[in-house]
Design an enzyme around this catalytic site. Structure first.
Site, mmCIF file in Angstrom:
data_model
loop_
_atom_site.group_PDB
_atom_site.id
_atom_site.type_symbol
_atom_site.label_atom_id
_atom_site.label_comp_id
_atom_site.label_asym_id
_atom_site.label_seq_id
_atom_site.Cartn_x
_atom_site.Cartn_y
_atom_site.Cartn_z
ATOM 1 N N TRP A 34 -2.947 -1.897 -12.096
ATOM 2 C CA TRP A 34 -4.283 -1.494 -11.643
ATOM 3 C C TRP A 34 -4.122 -0.470 -10.536
ATOM 4 C CZ3 TRP A 34 -6.640 -1.488 -6.900
ATOM 5 C CH2 TRP A 34 -8.029 -1.447 -6.849
ATOM 6 N N SER A 100 2.547 -5.476 -12.100
ATOM 7 C CA SER A 100 1.421 -5.827 -11.235
ATOM 8 C C SER A 100 0.363 -6.599 -12.020
ATOM 9 C CB SER A 100 0.850 -4.563 -10.587
ATOM 10 O OG SER A 100 -0.002 -4.887 -9.516
ATOM 11 N N MET A 101 -0.848 -6.034 -12.170
ATOM 12 C CA MET A 101 -1.882 -6.707 -12.946
ATOM 13 C C MET A 101 -1.412 -6.997 -14.361
ATOM 14 S SD MET A 101 -5.753 -5.425 -13.807
ATOM 15 C CE MET A 101 -6.785 -6.460 -14.869
ATOM 16 N N ASP A 229 7.053 -4.973 -0.561
ATOM 17 C CA ASP A 229 5.800 -4.804 -1.288
ATOM 18 C C ASP A 229 4.649 -5.311 -0.423
ATOM 19 O OD1 ASP A 229 3.623 -4.908 -3.027
ATOM 20 O OD2 ASP A 229 4.826 -5.534 -4.739
ATOM 21 N N HIS A 258 5.648 -1.650 -3.674
ATOM 22 C CA HIS A 258 5.017 -2.088 -4.917
ATOM 23 C C HIS A 258 5.360 -1.144 -6.070
ATOM 24 C CE1 HIS A 258 2.217 -4.524 -7.150
ATOM 25 N NE2 HIS A 258 1.465 -3.480 -7.473
#
Length: 288
Positions: A34, A100-101, A229, A258
């Site tokens: 995202w 991530s997402m 992160d 990240h």
């Protein structure tokens, strides 16, 4: 452009997912984070197919050049969209990689669809197992963190993306792990997302509890996270994954932010190739 149909929306319109399909061999499917699109995988798409793999990356609904639906920004629907990708392309023996997402899609797909067609899974800087702080998840983040993200999106989405991009890649007064050109490139990708999807998906990845989903994972599992992160801190995500997937290999990239798919692209490519080929990621960090 190539598209896969993933059903219809509430008004009967086709939902189309933009995707790319390159190379030959056992497939690796990349799921973006995202609020980007599959284009964020530029350095993986350029390298992984050179090593005997078919590499597929797609953009989830609401983002990039995929359909901008008003509804369907929930993990059950997103897992069903992933199933449509795997089924339409008739992929087998898949190494599924969620960033991530996208890690949430991996987890929900493995439980909701029984891990069909998938032989291995990798979670990279992922939001799993559960980000939101609750009575039974005291190590999570306060809801205010996510409310402020939505507030920033609604106030000035483009200014929010600019600030978010710097945190995403660990850019600070002294630290400049990526160029301004890369920041601009990433912002241009993220600007294609619909405001609706951006807002709804914040609450989807924040408030969805994946702990039971993770229990359904029986295939080889790799977890990669950066120790620096600040977007999805390792202590509430990557470090906790082996509690729910005991057989998972956890590898922490020392000092990585990240967006390590850019800042640590060479190492990530090597680790994904080793994992997809039946080996293990390199344990060259401070933590084991």
């Amino acid at each position: 452009m190539s598209y896969i149909k993933a059903g219809t929306d509430v008004n009967g319109n086709d939902v189309k997912l933009h995707y790319i399909d390159q190379g030959q061999g056992n497939p690796i499917v990349l799921i973006h984070g995202w609020p980007a699109s599959y284009e964020m995988w530029e350095y993986q798409l350029a390298e992984l197919p050179k090593h005997g793999h078919r590499v597929v990356a797609y953009t989830r609904r609401g983002f990039g050049n995929s359909s901008k639906t008003w509804e369907g920004n929930d993990y059950d629907t997103l897992a069903d969209d992933l199933k449509a990708v795997l089924d339409t392309l008739d992929l087998q023996n898949v190494t599924l990689v969620g960033f991530s997402m996208g890690g949430g899609e991996v987890a929900r797909y493995m439980s909701r669809h029984g891990g069909a067609r998938v032989s291995k899974v990798a979670f990279v800087s992922a939001v799993t197992p559960f980000l939101l702080k609750t009575d039974n998840n005291p190590d999570g983040a306060d809801k205010d963190v996510f409310d402020k993200m939505v507030e920033g999106i609604n106030k000035d989405r483009f200014d929010f993306l600019q600030s978010f991009g710097k945190q995403f890649f660990g850019v600070g007064v002294i630290s400049h792990p990526v160029s301004q050109a890369t920041l601009d490139w990433m912002q241009s990708i993220c600007q294609l997302a619909s405001p609706r999807a951006m807002e709804q998906d914040v609450y989807a990845f924040a408030a969805t509890d994946f702990r039971q989903d993770l229990g359904a994972i029986q295939v080889p599992t790799l977890v990669i996270h950066g120790s620096s992160d600040d977007t999805v801190p390792a202590k509430v995500s990557g470090e906790r994954m082996t509690q729910y997937v005991p057989h998972a290999q956890y590898v922490e990239y020392s000092g990585a932010p990240h967006g390590l798919f850019i800042t640590e692209k060479d190492r990530l490519n090597q680790d994904l190739l080793a994992f997809a080929g039946g080996g293990s990621a390199q344990q060259t960090t401070d933590r084991y």
